[in-house]
Design a protein around this motif. Sequence first.
Motif, short mmCIF file in Angstrom:
data_model
loop_
_atom_site.label_atom_id
_atom_site.label_comp_id
_atom_site.label_asym_id
_atom_site.label_seq_id
_atom_site.Cartn_x
_atom_site.Cartn_y
_atom_site.Cartn_z
N ILE A 132 0.88 -1.23 -0.06
CA ILE A 132 0.02 0.10 -0.03
C ILE A 132 0.98 1.37 -0.02
CG2 ILE A 132 -1.98 -1.28 1.02
CD1 ILE A 132 -1.37 0.10 3.61
N GLY A 133 2.07 1.08 0.03
CA GLY A 133 3.03 2.16 -0.47
C GLY A 133 3.39 3.13 0.82
N THR A 134 3.13 2.72 2.11
CA THR A 134 3.26 3.50 3.21
C THR A 134 4.94 3.43 3.73
OG1 THR A 134 2.62 1.69 4.79
CG2 THR A 134 1.01 3.32 3.95
N ASN A 135 5.41 4.38 4.34
CA ASN A 135 6.60 4.57 4.81
C ASN A 135 6.70 5.07 6.38
OD1 ASN A 135 6.42 7.39 4.71
ND2 ASN A 135 7.39 7.37 2.73
N HIS A 136 5.63 5.27 6.76
CA HIS A 136 5.63 5.71 8.22
C HIS A 136 4.50 4.92 8.91
CE1 HIS A 136 6.39 8.37 11.82
NE2 HIS A 136 5.02 8.57 11.71
N THR A 137 4.80 4.25 9.95
CA THR A 137 3.68 3.55 10.66
C THR A 137 3.59 3.69 11.88
OG1 THR A 137 4.29 1.52 9.38
CG2 THR A 137 2.85 1.04 11.09
N VAL A 138 2.24 4.09 12.29
CA VAL A 138 2.02 4.77 13.73
C VAL A 138 1.30 3.46 14.26
CG1 VAL A 138 0.47 6.08 15.26
CG2 VAL A 138 1.60 7.00 13.10
N TRP A 139 1.82 2.69 15.29
CA TRP A 139 1.27 1.59 16.08
C TRP A 139 0.50 2.15 17.22
CZ3 TRP A 139 1.81 -3.43 14.45
CH2 TRP A 139 2.60 -3.43 13.39
N LEU A 140 -0.78 1.81 17.21
CA LEU A 140 -1.60 1.87 18.53
C LEU A 140 -1.51 0.57 19.41
CD1 LEU A 140 -4.64 3.86 16.98
CD2 LEU A 140 -2.49 4.83 17.93
N PRO A 141 -1.52 0.56 20.56
CA PRO A 141 -1.27 -0.68 21.40
C PRO A 141 -2.42 -1.51 21.50
CG PRO A 141 -1.48 1.22 22.76
CD PRO A 141 -1.39 1.64 21.35
N ARG A 142 -3.90 -0.82 21.28
CA ARG A 142 -4.88 -1.75 21.36
C ARG A 142 -6.20 -0.88 20.61
NH1 ARG A 142 -7.72 -3.06 26.51
NH2 ARG A 142 -9.15 -3.08 25.15
N GLY A 143 -7.19 -1.52 20.73
CA GLY A 143 -8.30 -1.06 20.03
C GLY A 143 -9.49 -0.90 21.46
N LEU A 144 -11.00 -0.93 21.06
CA LEU A 144 -11.96 -0.55 21.88
C LEU A 144 -12.06 -1.95 22.55
CD1 LEU A 144 -14.15 1.75 20.40
CD2 LEU A 144 -12.03 2.53 21.64
N THR A 145 -12.41 -1.81 23.90
CA THR A 145 -12.80 -3.01 25.01
C THR A 145 -13.55 -4.07 24.31
OG1 THR A 145 -12.36 -1.61 27.02
CG2 THR A 145 -13.51 -3.61 27.07
N ARG A 146 -14.81 -3.49 23.56
CA ARG A 146 -15.85 -4.60 23.16
C ARG A 146 -15.09 -5.42 22.16
NH1 ARG A 146 -21.35 -4.83 23.36
NH2 ARG A 146 -22.24 -6.37 22.31
N ASP A 147 -14.08 -4.84 21.27
CA ASP A 147 -13.51 -5.46 20.30
C ASP A 147 -12.75 -6.55 20.58
OD1 ASP A 147 -13.53 -5.61 17.43
OD2 ASP A 147 -11.81 -4.14 17.25
N TYR A 148 -12.39 -6.88 21.83
CA TYR A 148 -11.65 -8.01 22.25
C TYR A 148 -12.73 -9.35 22.62
CZ TYR A 148 -7.96 -5.26 21.60
OH TYR A 148 -6.72 -4.33 21.18
N ASP A 149 -14.24 -9.09 22.60
CA ASP A 149 -15.15 -10.13 22.85
C ASP A 149 -14.78 -11.22 21.92
OD1 ASP A 149 -16.02 -8.76 24.82
OD2 ASP A 149 -17.91 -8.26 24.03
N ASP A 150 -15.54 -12.32 22.14
CA ASP A 150 -15.79 -13.41 21.02
C ASP A 150 -15.66 -13.05 19.53
OD1 ASP A 150 -14.76 -15.12 23.09
OD2 ASP A 150 -16.78 -15.94 23.55
#
Length: 344
Positions: free
Chosen positions: A187-205
């Motif tokens: 996708i041609g990116t050269n700078h990645t911003v890493w977030l440690p996690r997402g929102l709480t509900r998104d870790y449900d089954d």
Amino acid sequence: MNWRMPAETAPHERTWMAFPREGITLGEEPAEREEGYATWTAVAHAVAEFEPLTMVVDPTELTRARRMLSSEIEILEAPLDEFWMRDFGPTFVVDDERPGVLGAVDWIFNGWGAPEWAEWRKSAEIARFVAAQVGAELVSSVLVNEGGGIHVDGEGTVLVTDTVQLDPRRNPYADRARVEAELARTIGTNHTVWLPRGLTRDYDDFGTNGHVDIVATIPSPGRLLLHHQPNPEHPDFEVTRELRELLADTTDAAGRAWDVIDLPAPETLRDHEGFVDWSYVNHLVVNDGVIACGFGEERADASAREILASAYPGRRVVSVDSRPIFARGGGIHCITQQQPVVAR
């Protein structure tokens, strides 16, 4: 090849969606199923007010789709088991050195980490199907990834999360350097911003384990829209506060500090499953417009439309009630995928 994923704000040729089909995601009860069909249809009609829309439909749902969708919407038949087009469909790219050439990245899709409940093998073929329909060059990837797991500014920056691209259920041998190299190639990116996690509900089954497209997006270079949970009773109060602090120490590809704009969550904290992840960040930008998530809260929905209208000047913002989509694991951005116009 010099592939580049344009910003979502770049002109679109069309938007792609997938029509729901019976199965665990749609729901067991007739009323649940009808709610799902109706909501996907409402989003499709909202998008079609701004730009062409193509709907991929499983053979078992052709009759229903033709009955529910307006004649303006193109219908293509292909086998489906899931219907989150953002995640299993192609990520479209362009090559600025080859005018008129469209590329389609085919990520490996394993149903968000191959959970036991997921049915995904049919939908994993859809990126290739769509690419063939539009004559795009296929860009095969070795990365297990979904379109909802990335956001770009079209100028080299990409947002990702540790818990998606580095998920051992997705990419057990990946590290940040390998992921960044593959994103640069595809996708041609050269700078990645890493977030440690997402929102709480998104870790449900039934979650994605931290997709970025429900947390943050880039409406224009140097600017971020960030989900904001103002209520300390919700676990995302701490999550979003920590994300804001982290982003203060990051920049975009051009070295600009982010202008972070809070996009407050609606007031509802819980549904029958637990804490909600209702987020206005999960909107779709279309030609001359924005299709925003609505949550049945008049004041909060109106406030979100105002913020989005300011972030995307000159675009008309419309809301579609997205509670039935979120109840199934995502939002409007998750069920749509834009195809950019290619320069001739």
